[in-house]
Motif scaffolding. Structure first.
Motif, short mmCIF file in Angstrom:
data_model
loop_
_atom_site.label_atom_id
_atom_site.label_comp_id
_atom_site.label_asym_id
_atom_site.label_seq_id
_atom_site.Cartn_x
_atom_site.Cartn_y
_atom_site.Cartn_z
N PHE A 240 72.57 8.97 56.15
CA PHE A 240 71.17 9.14 55.75
C PHE A 240 70.23 8.82 56.91
CE2 PHE A 240 68.82 8.80 51.42
CZ PHE A 240 67.81 9.63 51.88
N GLU A 241 70.58 7.82 57.69
CA GLU A 241 69.70 7.36 58.77
C GLU A 241 69.72 8.29 59.99
OE1 GLU A 241 67.51 5.10 58.97
OE2 GLU A 241 68.01 3.31 57.83
N ALA A 242 70.86 8.87 60.30
CA ALA A 242 71.03 9.62 61.56
C ALA A 242 70.55 11.05 61.41
CB ALA A 242 72.48 9.59 61.99
N SER A 243 69.68 11.46 62.31
CA SER A 243 69.24 12.85 62.32
C SER A 243 70.21 13.73 63.08
CB SER A 243 67.84 12.96 62.95
OG SER A 243 67.85 12.45 64.27
N GLU A 244 70.99 13.12 63.98
CA GLU A 244 71.97 13.85 64.77
C GLU A 244 73.30 13.09 64.74
OE1 GLU A 244 71.60 16.72 66.16
OE2 GLU A 244 69.44 16.95 65.81
N PRO A 245 74.42 13.83 64.70
CA PRO A 245 75.74 13.17 64.71
C PRO A 245 75.94 12.23 65.90
CG PRO A 245 75.98 15.48 64.14
CD PRO A 245 74.55 15.29 64.55
N GLY A 246 75.29 12.57 67.02
CA GLY A 246 75.43 11.75 68.22
C GLY A 246 74.88 10.34 68.07
N ASP A 247 74.01 10.13 67.07
CA ASP A 247 73.43 8.80 66.84
C ASP A 247 74.28 7.94 65.91
OD1 ASP A 247 70.95 8.71 68.33
OD2 ASP A 247 70.23 10.29 67.00
N MET A 248 75.22 8.54 65.22
CA MET A 248 75.90 7.84 64.13
C MET A 248 76.67 6.61 64.59
SD MET A 248 77.17 10.96 61.69
CE MET A 248 75.97 11.95 60.78
N ALA A 249 77.45 6.72 65.66
CA ALA A 249 78.25 5.59 66.11
C ALA A 249 77.36 4.45 66.59
CB ALA A 249 79.20 6.02 67.22
N THR A 250 76.22 4.78 67.22
CA THR A 250 75.29 3.75 67.70
C THR A 250 74.62 3.05 66.52
OG1 THR A 250 74.83 5.19 69.61
CG2 THR A 250 73.41 3.28 69.31
N ILE A 251 74.18 3.84 65.53
CA ILE A 251 73.55 3.26 64.34
C ILE A 251 74.55 2.38 63.60
CG2 ILE A 251 72.64 3.84 62.05
CD1 ILE A 251 71.23 6.22 63.33
N ALA A 252 75.79 2.85 63.48
CA ALA A 252 76.82 2.03 62.82
C ALA A 252 76.99 0.71 63.56
CB ALA A 252 78.14 2.80 62.78
N GLY A 253 76.97 0.77 64.89
CA GLY A 253 77.09 -0.44 65.70
C GLY A 253 75.95 -1.41 65.46
N VAL A 254 74.74 -0.88 65.30
CA VAL A 254 73.57 -1.73 65.01
C VAL A 254 73.77 -2.47 63.68
CG1 VAL A 254 71.10 -1.76 64.47
CG2 VAL A 254 71.96 -0.31 66.33
N PHE A 255 74.23 -1.74 62.68
CA PHE A 255 74.44 -2.37 61.37
C PHE A 255 75.52 -3.44 61.43
CE2 PHE A 255 72.60 1.63 59.31
CZ PHE A 255 71.40 1.01 59.01
N TYR A 256 76.58 -3.18 62.18
CA TYR A 256 77.62 -4.20 62.34
C TYR A 256 77.05 -5.44 63.03
CZ TYR A 256 81.71 -1.47 60.84
OH TYR A 256 82.64 -0.78 60.10
N ASN A 257 76.23 -5.22 64.04
CA ASN A 257 75.61 -6.36 64.75
C ASN A 257 74.77 -7.20 63.79
OD1 ASN A 257 76.75 -5.53 67.15
ND2 ASN A 257 74.90 -4.54 67.93
N ARG A 258 74.02 -6.53 62.93
CA ARG A 258 73.17 -7.25 61.98
C ARG A 258 74.03 -8.01 60.95
NH1 ARG A 258 67.73 -5.64 62.25
NH2 ARG A 258 67.34 -6.38 60.14
N LEU A 259 75.09 -7.37 60.50
CA LEU A 259 75.98 -8.05 59.55
C LEU A 259 76.62 -9.28 60.19
CD1 LEU A 259 77.75 -4.95 57.94
CD2 LEU A 259 76.12 -6.47 56.80
N ASP A 260 77.01 -9.13 61.46
CA ASP A 260 77.66 -10.25 62.17
C ASP A 260 76.71 -11.43 62.35
OD1 ASP A 260 80.01 -8.86 62.35
OD2 ASP A 260 79.67 -8.15 64.40
N GLN A 261 75.40 -11.14 62.43
CA GLN A 261 74.42 -12.20 62.63
C GLN A 261 73.72 -12.61 61.33
OE1 GLN A 261 71.82 -11.83 66.02
NE2 GLN A 261 73.29 -10.60 67.18
N ASP A 262 74.32 -12.19 60.21
CA ASP A 262 73.76 -12.53 58.88
C ASP A 262 72.32 -12.08 58.72
OD1 ASP A 262 76.14 -13.75 57.98
OD2 ASP A 262 75.62 -15.60 59.01
N MET A 263 72.00 -10.94 59.34
CA MET A 263 70.68 -10.33 59.17
C MET A 263 70.76 -9.28 58.05
SD MET A 263 69.69 -9.65 63.18
CE MET A 263 68.06 -8.99 62.79
N LYS A 264 69.71 -9.15 57.29
CA LYS A 264 69.66 -8.08 56.29
C LYS A 264 69.65 -6.72 57.02
CE LYS A 264 67.21 -10.78 52.79
NZ LYS A 264 65.94 -10.97 52.06
N LEU A 265 70.28 -5.74 56.41
CA LEU A 265 70.29 -4.40 57.04
C LEU A 265 68.90 -3.82 57.12
CD1 LEU A 265 73.47 -2.59 55.65
CD2 LEU A 265 73.21 -4.06 57.65
#
Length: 360
Positions: A240-265
């Motif tokens: 839903f967030e990514a407008s291009e497939p090329g952004d998907m892995a980076t966006i996924a990485g951002v969400f993992y970083n936030r989860l690892d730091q106990d930040m809300k998505l």
């Protein structure tokens, strides 16, 4: 008279040139042979539709996207050389065990058309309720959207499905807060359906395709610290967030970083799904971060309680193989070209959002 050393040097150069030509020739032969061979052993069937007035280049590119041919350029050269550039519009059943010659022969033969085919096209990112409406229209109201959604929410029915599909976990899906329990598992693709298919038949066709994806990536699923349901939930947000497939892995990485730091998505697209029937415009997602819903990742920590749409192959693979960065924030230009901007600090993120006219 040339010296012996000069003669030997010329011979060496000529020998090198000849060797390079031979290697290049063998390489070309290999590329052509590979480009004309089948891409698999016939275990993957694809319902392939050619639209009216579609160009031959477009047909070849779509065959490549479906992994039915290995090289569109090689296939085009072969088609021209063998005078096989004709084709008919319609729907065909192809498989990955067919060579380029077989495929070209099939798509120009009108007797191979699936004349009674009911073609269901599910693009990436569709909601289950939209898919249900499409199926209802396809069958001229034989099945109502409500009837379809009721079946996809029937936990007894899902228990039956779980016996055949190992990726379905009844405990994960048995949640009264879900909009649609099978949301996330209705895999995006083009399907060939029969007029007399039951709702169970139709549902299993979609789940069969998900099963193919799951088995292809099972090692990655098994290595993940997330459950299958969590992976699909996160992939749905990434989709839903990514407008291009090329952004998907980076966006996924951002969400993992936030989860690892106990930040809300704090993903605005989860607000879109929380709004559900009241969602009409992307602006609604930006201006309703306080909506009371277990899907809303502004209010609740971790992942949404379940998938917020049906993600495709690229989004799921992005979650299974995220890009490692130091980014903790991103913002998409939803009022412009959809470009995604990343940042490491909230201050940077705030500046970007202000430039894009986004509500924080």
């Amino acid at each position: 008279m040339p010296t012996r050393r000069k003669v030997n040097s010329v011979r060496v150069v000529l020998l090198v040139v000849v060797c390079l030509l031979i290697i290049a020739g063998l390489g070309s032969i290999f590329v052509v042979k590979t480009g004309l061979s089948s891409t698999g052993n016939g275990d993957k069937e694809v319902v392939f539709t050619i639209e009216n007035n579609e160009s031959f280049d477009s047909v070849l590119e779509n065959l490549k996207k479906e992994n039915l041919i290995a090289n569109a350029s090689v296939a085009k050269l072969y088609a021209k050389a063998s005078h096989n550039t004709n084709f008919v519009a319609g729907t065909f059943e192809l498989d990955n065990g067919m060579s380029v010659k077989d495929i070209l022969s099939t798509i120009q033969d009108s007797t191979k058309l699936k004349k009674d085919a009911l073609v269901l096209k599910i693009p990436e990112g569709k909601w289950a309720k939209e898919i249900a409406a499409e199926i209802s229209n396809l069958y001229d109201g034989k099945y109502s959207s409500e009837e379809i959604l009721n079946q996809w929410n029937d936990i007894s029915y899902i228990q039956t499905l779980a016996k055949d599909y190992s990726f379905l976990n009844v405990d994960d899906l048995n949640n009264s807060n879900y909009k649609v329990k099978l949301e996330g598992y209705l895999f995006p693709d083009t399907y060939f359906l029969e007029k007399d298919d039951s709702l169970d038949d139709i549902t299993r066709v979609l789940l069969d395709r998900f099963d193919v994806m799951y088995k292809e990536n099972k090692k990655s699923f098994d290595k993940s610290d997330l459950s299958i349901h969590q992976i699909i939930s996160l992939a749905s947000v990434v989709q839903f967030e990514a407008s291009e497939p090329g952004d998907m892995a980076t966006i996924a990485g951002v969400f993992y970083n936030r989860l690892d730091q106990d930040m809300k998505l704090q993903s605005s697209v989860t607000v879109c799904y929380a709004l559900y029937d009241d969602f009409n415009d992307p602006k609604d997602c930006e201006t309703n971060p306080e909506i009371d819903s277990p899907y809303n990742t502004y209010l609740h920590e971790g992942l949404p309680i379940g998938p917020i749409l049906n993600p495709g192959d690229e989004a799921i693979k992005a979650v299974l193989n995220p890009e490692k960065t130091d980014y903790l924030f991103f913002a998409a230009d939803i009022y412009g070209d959809g470009k995604v901007y990343y940042s490491k600090t909230y201050e940077e993120h705030q500046q970007i959002c202000e430039k894009l006219g986004l509500n924080l």
